[in-house]
Design an enzyme around this catalytic site. Structure first.
Site, PDB file in Angstrom:
ATOM      1  N   ASP A   1       0.884  -1.170   0.000  1.00 47.79           N
ATOM      2  CA  ASP A   1       0.000   0.000   0.000  1.00 47.79           C
ATOM      3  C   ASP A   1       0.921   1.218   0.000  1.00 47.79           C
ATOM      4  O   ASP A   1       1.714   1.408   0.930  1.00 47.79           O
ATOM      5  CB  ASP A   1      -0.848  -0.061   1.277  1.00 47.79           C
ATOM      6  CG  ASP A   1      -1.743   1.153   1.454  1.00 47.79           C
ATOM      7  OD1 ASP A   1      -1.537   2.186   0.783  1.00 47.79           O
ATOM      8  OD2 ASP A   1      -2.652   1.067   2.292  1.00 47.79           O
TER       9      ASP A   1
ATOM     10  N   GLY B   1      -9.780   5.121  -5.514  1.00 45.86           N
ATOM     11  CA  GLY B   1      -8.519   4.416  -5.744  1.00 45.86           C
ATOM     12  C   GLY B   1      -7.392   4.904  -4.862  1.00 45.86           C
ATOM     13  O   GLY B   1      -7.587   5.224  -3.680  1.00 45.86           O
ATOM     14  N   VAL B   2      -6.202   4.979  -5.431  1.00 46.84           N
ATOM     15  CA  VAL B   2      -5.030   5.380  -4.656  1.00 46.84           C
ATOM     16  C   VAL B   2      -5.138   6.837  -4.214  1.00 46.84           C
ATOM     17  O   VAL B   2      -4.671   7.216  -3.130  1.00 46.84           O
ATOM     18  CB  VAL B   2      -3.727   5.071  -5.445  1.00 46.84           C
ATOM     19  CG1 VAL B   2      -3.546   5.977  -6.643  1.00 46.84           C
ATOM     20  CG2 VAL B   2      -2.524   5.118  -4.535  1.00 46.84           C
ATOM     21  N   ASP B   3      -5.774   7.648  -5.030  1.00 49.15           N
ATOM     22  CA  ASP B   3      -5.998   9.067  -4.699  1.00 49.15           C
ATOM     23  C   ASP B   3      -6.805   9.190  -3.401  1.00 49.15           C
ATOM     24  O   ASP B   3      -6.423   9.939  -2.477  1.00 49.15           O
ATOM     25  CB  ASP B   3      -6.761   9.699  -5.883  1.00 49.15           C
ATOM     26  CG  ASP B   3      -6.795  11.215  -5.857  1.00 49.15           C
ATOM     27  OD1 ASP B   3      -6.086  11.818  -5.028  1.00 49.15           O
ATOM     28  OD2 ASP B   3      -7.537  11.789  -6.673  1.00 49.15           O
TER      29      ASP B   3
ATOM     30  N   SER C   1      -3.010   5.028 -13.948  1.00 54.63           N
ATOM     31  CA  SER C   1      -4.045   4.839 -14.992  1.00 54.63           C
ATOM     32  C   SER C   1      -4.613   3.427 -15.099  1.00 54.63           C
ATOM     33  O   SER C   1      -5.526   3.204 -15.891  1.00 54.63           O
ATOM     34  CB  SER C   1      -3.553   5.261 -16.398  1.00 54.63           C
ATOM     35  OG  SER C   1      -3.606   6.656 -16.545  1.00 54.63           O
ATOM     36  N   THR C   2      -4.075   2.463 -14.328  1.00 55.90           N
ATOM     37  CA  THR C   2      -4.493   1.068 -14.554  1.00 55.90           C
ATOM     38  C   THR C   2      -5.694   0.644 -13.722  1.00 55.90           C
ATOM     39  O   THR C   2      -6.127  -0.507 -13.807  1.00 55.90           O
ATOM     40  CB  THR C   2      -3.345   0.080 -14.277  1.00 55.90           C
ATOM     41  OG1 THR C   2      -3.004   0.151 -12.882  1.00 55.90           O
ATOM     42  CG2 THR C   2      -2.132   0.390 -15.115  1.00 55.90           C
TER      43      THR C   2
HETATM   44  N1  AR6 Z   1      -1.419   1.768  -2.882  1.00 54.40           N
HETATM   45  C1  AR6 Z   1      -0.874   1.456  -4.089  1.00 54.40           C
HETATM   46  N2  AR6 Z   1      -1.602   1.292  -5.207  1.00 54.40           N
HETATM   47  C2  AR6 Z   1      -2.941   1.422  -5.098  1.00 54.40           C
HETATM   48  C3  AR6 Z   1      -3.589   1.742  -3.882  1.00 54.40           C
HETATM   49  C4  AR6 Z   1      -2.763   1.909  -2.739  1.00 54.40           C
HETATM   50  N3  AR6 Z   1      -3.283   2.216  -1.545  1.00 54.40           N
HETATM   51  N4  AR6 Z   1      -4.931   1.793  -4.121  1.00 54.40           N
HETATM   52  C5  AR6 Z   1      -5.113   1.510  -5.428  1.00 54.40           C
HETATM   53  N5  AR6 Z   1      -3.924   1.278  -6.013  1.00 54.40           N
HETATM   54  P1  AR6 Z   1      -6.514   4.137  -9.549  1.00 54.40           P
HETATM   55  P2  AR6 Z   1      -6.219   5.606 -12.098  1.00 54.40           P
HETATM   56  C6  AR6 Z   1      -3.600   0.946  -7.413  1.00 54.40           C
HETATM   57  O1  AR6 Z   1      -7.905   3.733  -9.885  1.00 54.40           O
HETATM   58  O2  AR6 Z   1      -6.546   4.379 -12.850  1.00 54.40           O
HETATM   59  C7  AR6 Z   1      -9.248   8.331  -8.842  1.00 54.40           C
HETATM   60  O3  AR6 Z   1     -10.628   8.515  -8.590  1.00 54.40           O
HETATM   61  C8  AR6 Z   1      -4.655   0.273  -8.245  1.00 54.40           C
HETATM   62  O4  AR6 Z   1      -4.706  -1.114  -7.956  1.00 54.40           O
HETATM   63  O5  AR6 Z   1      -6.235   4.592  -8.166  1.00 54.40           O
HETATM   64  O6  AR6 Z   1      -5.032   6.418 -12.525  1.00 54.40           O
HETATM   65  C9  AR6 Z   1      -8.573   9.627  -9.276  1.00 54.40           C
HETATM   66  O7  AR6 Z   1      -9.098  10.740  -8.601  1.00 54.40           O
HETATM   67  C10 AR6 Z   1      -4.130   0.553  -9.638  1.00 54.40           C
HETATM   68  O8  AR6 Z   1      -3.114  -0.394  -9.970  1.00 54.40           O
HETATM   69  O9  AR6 Z   1      -5.990   5.354 -10.512  1.00 54.40           O
HETATM   70  C11 AR6 Z   1      -8.888   9.669 -10.742  1.00 54.40           C
HETATM   71  O10 AR6 Z   1     -10.183  10.166 -10.973  1.00 54.40           O
HETATM   72  C12 AR6 Z   1      -3.434   1.909  -9.508  1.00 54.40           C
HETATM   73  O11 AR6 Z   1      -3.331   2.152  -8.091  1.00 54.40           O
HETATM   74  C13 AR6 Z   1      -8.838   8.216 -11.154  1.00 54.40           C
HETATM   75  O12 AR6 Z   1      -9.114   7.471  -9.964  1.00 54.40           O
HETATM   76  C14 AR6 Z   1      -4.180   3.061 -10.148  1.00 54.40           C
HETATM   77  O13 AR6 Z   1      -5.577   2.918  -9.922  1.00 54.40           O
HETATM   78  C15 AR6 Z   1      -7.464   7.818 -11.626  1.00 54.40           C
HETATM   79  O14 AR6 Z   1      -7.513   6.507 -12.117  1.00 54.40           O
END
Ligand code: AR6
Length: 171
Positions: free
Chosen positions: A11, A33-35, A118-119
């Site tokens: 994480d 997500g991560v955000d 982005s994934t």
């Molecule tokens: N630590 C590490 N990686 C993570 C965590 C974590 N705690 N949580 C999720 N991931 P995403 P995007 C991974 O959806 O596709 C948001 O709403 C996850 O498994 O977080 O770039 C933003 O505000 C995946 O591999 O980001 C934007 O609107 C990776 O992080 C939108 O999502 C990216 O997944 C961005 O979408």
């Protein structure tokens, strides 16, 4: 392969590195997500600072403090939404990695962790995205005098396997 590049299954909000990268959206005002995880752990002061930044273009990156996170800084970047691959997604995704690295070097940071930008919600195919991530980081750092250690922080076992294969690391 550079010894300064590693991959872990973790994480990203737990990492005590100089900066973690956030896969944000153009508003920089938080999301899922991560955000969402980064904003929750950092606390409300992060949103206050993000509000002062005026958003961020896709492919660009901006730096804030990390507040209650164990990291010192957060580099917010905005990945492309996957639209089938013909909308400049690869170039924009590569720009996320390169602009984040540029900021890290400008601030003389020594350790930086990336999520798989982005994934998740943005739908970029994980293998293609990982290949761009590795090529962009290796290409950017190659030949530069720097002290930066880069970690690819995979949240899923599947991503971990993809990055290990790309970096020729034992499984
Ligand atoms: N630590 C590490 N990686 C993570 C965590 C974590 N705690 N949580 C999720 N991931 P995403 P995007 C991974 O959806 O596709 C948001 O709403 C996850 O498994 O977080 O770039 C933003 O505000 C995946 O591999 O980001 C934007 O609107 C990776 O992080 C939108 O999502 C990216 O997944 C961005 O979408």
């Amino acid at each position: 392969m550079s010894p300064k590049i590693s991959v872990i299954h973790a994480d990203i909000t737990e990492l005590a590195v100089d900066a973690i990268v956030n896969a944000a959206n153009a508003s920089l005002l938080g999301g899922g997500g991560v955000d969402g995880a980064i904003h929750r752990r950092a606390g409300p002061e992060l949103l206050v600072e993000c509000r002062s930044l005026g958003g961020c273009a896709t492919g660009d990156a901006k730096l804030t403090k990390a507040y209650r996170l164990p990291a010192k800084y957060v580099i917010h970047t905005v990945g492309p939404v996957w639209r089938g691959g013909r909308e400049n997604e690869a170039t924009l995704l590569s720009a996320c990695y390169r602009n984040s690295l540029r900021l890290a070097l400008a601030h003389r940071l020594e350790s930086l962790a990336f999520p798989c930008i982005s994934t998740g919600i943005y739908g970029y195919p994980p293998r293609e995205a990982a290949a761009i991530a590795v090529d962009s980081v290796v290409g950017f750092l190659d030949g530069q005098a720097h002290r930066l250690a880069v970690t690819f922080c995979c949240f899923s076992e599947a991503d971990l396997q993809i990055y290990r294969a790309l970096l020729n690391r034992p499984v």
